[in-house]
Design a protein around this motif. Structure first.
Motif, PDB file in Angstrom:
ATOM      1  N   TRP A 239      41.627  65.730  76.366  1.00  0.00           N
ATOM      2  CA  TRP A 239      40.816  65.003  75.389  1.00  0.00           C
ATOM      3  C   TRP A 239      41.248  65.232  73.948  1.00  0.00           C
ATOM      4  CZ3 TRP A 239      36.836  67.828  78.636  1.00  0.00           C
ATOM      5  CH2 TRP A 239      36.570  67.112  79.799  1.00  0.00           C
ATOM      6  N   ARG A 240      42.119  66.201  73.728  1.00  0.00           N
ATOM      7  CA  ARG A 240      42.569  66.500  72.367  1.00  0.00           C
ATOM      8  C   ARG A 240      43.712  65.570  71.957  1.00  0.00           C
ATOM      9  NH1 ARG A 240      38.799  70.080  73.435  1.00  0.00           N
ATOM     10  NH2 ARG A 240      37.721  68.095  73.141  1.00  0.00           N
TER      11      ARG A 240
ATOM     12  N   GLY B 211      30.129  54.916  72.521  1.00  0.00           N
ATOM     13  CA  GLY B 211      29.832  54.353  73.824  1.00  0.00           C
ATOM     14  C   GLY B 211      29.500  55.439  74.829  1.00  0.00           C
ATOM     15  N   ALA B 212      29.249  55.024  76.053  1.00  0.00           N
ATOM     16  CA  ALA B 212      28.827  55.961  77.091  1.00  0.00           C
ATOM     17  C   ALA B 212      29.946  56.920  77.465  1.00  0.00           C
ATOM     18  CB  ALA B 212      28.374  55.187  78.326  1.00  0.00           C
ATOM     19  N   ALA B 213      29.602  58.187  77.626  1.00  0.00           N
ATOM     20  CA  ALA B 213      30.571  59.197  78.029  1.00  0.00           C
ATOM     21  C   ALA B 213      31.059  58.937  79.450  1.00  0.00           C
ATOM     22  CB  ALA B 213      29.944  60.585  77.941  1.00  0.00           C
ATOM     23  N   ARG B 214      32.349  59.193  79.674  1.00  0.00           N
ATOM     24  CA  ARG B 214      32.883  59.155  81.024  1.00  0.00           C
ATOM     25  C   ARG B 214      32.264  60.286  81.849  1.00  0.00           C
ATOM     26  NH1 ARG B 214      38.410  59.299  78.613  1.00  0.00           N
ATOM     27  NH2 ARG B 214      38.505  61.296  79.701  1.00  0.00           N
ATOM     28  N   THR B 215      32.372  60.181  83.146  1.00  0.00           N
ATOM     29  CA  THR B 215      31.778  61.178  84.038  1.00  0.00           C
ATOM     30  C   THR B 215      32.330  62.572  83.774  1.00  0.00           C
ATOM     31  OG1 THR B 215      31.452  59.509  85.763  1.00  0.00           O
ATOM     32  CG2 THR B 215      31.384  61.817  86.440  1.00  0.00           C
ATOM     33  N   ASP B 216      33.650  62.682  83.584  1.00  0.00           N
ATOM     34  CA  ASP B 216      34.243  64.007  83.357  1.00  0.00           C
ATOM     35  C   ASP B 216      33.822  64.588  82.016  1.00  0.00           C
ATOM     36  OD1 ASP B 216      35.716  62.078  81.978  1.00  0.00           O
ATOM     37  OD2 ASP B 216      37.639  63.071  82.301  1.00  0.00           O
ATOM     38  N   VAL B 217      33.672  63.738  81.003  1.00  0.00           N
ATOM     39  CA  VAL B 217      33.227  64.203  79.697  1.00  0.00           C
ATOM     40  C   VAL B 217      31.774  64.662  79.766  1.00  0.00           C
ATOM     41  CG1 VAL B 217      32.729  63.483  77.321  1.00  0.00           C
ATOM     42  CG2 VAL B 217      34.884  62.810  78.421  1.00  0.00           C
ATOM     43  N   LEU B 218      30.958  63.903  80.463  1.00  0.00           N
ATOM     44  CA  LEU B 218      29.544  64.270  80.607  1.00  0.00           C
ATOM     45  C   LEU B 218      29.414  65.609  81.327  1.00  0.00           C
ATOM     46  CD1 LEU B 218      26.894  62.905  79.757  1.00  0.00           C
ATOM     47  CD2 LEU B 218      26.728  61.983  82.067  1.00  0.00           C
ATOM     48  N   GLU B 219      30.229  65.832  82.327  1.00  0.00           N
ATOM     49  CA  GLU B 219      30.185  67.102  83.052  1.00  0.00           C
ATOM     50  C   GLU B 219      30.642  68.252  82.154  1.00  0.00           C
ATOM     51  OE1 GLU B 219      29.415  69.917  85.650  1.00  0.00           O
ATOM     52  OE2 GLU B 219      28.836  67.807  85.840  1.00  0.00           O
TER      53      GLU B 219
ATOM     54  N   GLY C 257      25.266  59.549  77.588  1.00  0.00           N
ATOM     55  CA  GLY C 257      25.533  58.555  78.619  1.00  0.00           C
ATOM     56  C   GLY C 257      25.088  57.149  78.284  1.00  0.00           C
ATOM     57  N   ALA C 258      24.466  56.986  77.111  1.00  0.00           N
ATOM     58  CA  ALA C 258      23.953  55.663  76.729  1.00  0.00           C
ATOM     59  C   ALA C 258      25.074  54.774  76.200  1.00  0.00           C
ATOM     60  CB  ALA C 258      22.871  55.824  75.663  1.00  0.00           C
ATOM     61  N   GLU C 259      24.998  53.482  76.504  1.00  0.00           N
ATOM     62  CA  GLU C 259      25.991  52.537  75.971  1.00  0.00           C
ATOM     63  C   GLU C 259      25.943  52.494  74.445  1.00  0.00           C
ATOM     64  OE1 GLU C 259      28.352  51.043  77.520  1.00  0.00           O
ATOM     65  OE2 GLU C 259      27.730  51.725  79.517  1.00  0.00           O
TER      66      GLU C 259
END
Length: 251
Positions: free
Chosen positions: A15-16, A193-201, A233-235
């Motif tokens: 992500w960097r 925008g909404a975070a990807r699944t890996d970012v949210l985790e 996670g919100a759009e």
């Protein structure tokens, strides 16, 4: 805990935007560079690829072991970067410090110490977050708590969550000339925008490790964590976090 820490560092690498930062670095082939707080060695390896003679420094045995395993051709040393001085490593042409300055609220003092390791004309590059928890649409009722938490953390000397905005002025106060001050894009820390699944985790894991925030918020923490993750996670999500990049030179 060690394996988890190594995995977190390795995961964050995707992500960097290191290449964006390194593209404006006043680095020349053969420059001797210390990577302060090198972690698992991702930036040290990039500096080496650009021709630097780099030494990675960190205080974590687990991270250093991972760095040596990943990059066996590079040199990594255990060191307290608060006390780094030219007696051990000699004068160098450059210092790289990513996501470590926030741990030193007395920023001018540490930058003065680090600058003593630079040859005349040597450079110091710093990357740091500003307003790490500044994400919308977080309910407004949490913002005063976060501001109080930031202030408490800074006052206690533990961590400065708004360090990024102070980098350039602290460098000048330490007698350095600022060559560059900008903001880096970041797919985990400052995105829209909404975070990807890996970012949210990754954020869920980060919040679980923030013992100071848990203690400060007490019974409100669970509500905050739920609302914060929903905001990510919100759009309509928008990050107010900035990843600040500053390059300064010793005169």
């Amino acid at each position: 805990m060690g394996a988890d820490l190594v995995e977190q560092y390795q995961r964050q690498e995707r992500w960097r935007r290191w290449d964006e930062a390194l593209s404006v670095l006043p680095l020349e082939r053969g420059h001797r560079v210390l990577d302060l707080g090198c972690g698992v060695g991702q930036v040290a390896a990039r500096l080496n690829d650009l021709g630097a003679d780099v030494v990675g420094l960190d205080s974590s045995d687990e991270l250093l072991a991972a760095a040596r395993a990943r990059h066996p051709h590079l040199r990594f040393e255990k060191a307290d970067i608060r006390a780094v001085d030219p007696e051990r490593f000699g004068l160098v042409d450059g210092l790289w410090a990513s996501f470590v300055t926030a741990y030193f609220p007395d920023l001018r003092s540490i930058l003065t110490r680090w600058s003593n390791c630079l040859r005349p004309g040597g450079w110091l590059a710093m990357v740091e977050m500003d307003d790490l928890l500044g994400h919308d649409p977080l309910p407004p009722r949490f913002r005063p708590n976060l501001e109080s938490f930031y202030e408490e953390a800074r006052r206690s000397g533990g961590y400065d969550f708004e360090c990024g905005r102070a980098l350039a002025d602290a460098a000048r106060a330490a007698g350095l000339s600022v060559l560059h001050e900008g903001v880096l894009a970041d797919d985990e820390l400052s995105f829209v925008g909404a975070a990807r699944t890996d970012v949210l985790e990754a954020w869920r894991s980060r919040l679980s490790r923030m013992g100071g925030l848990k203690a400060f918020m007490g019974e409100q923490f669970d509500d905050f964590e739920r609302a914060f993750l929903e905001a990510l996670g919100a759009e309509s999500h928008r990050s107010n976090t900035r990843v600040v990049f500053v390059i300064a030179r010793r005169g």
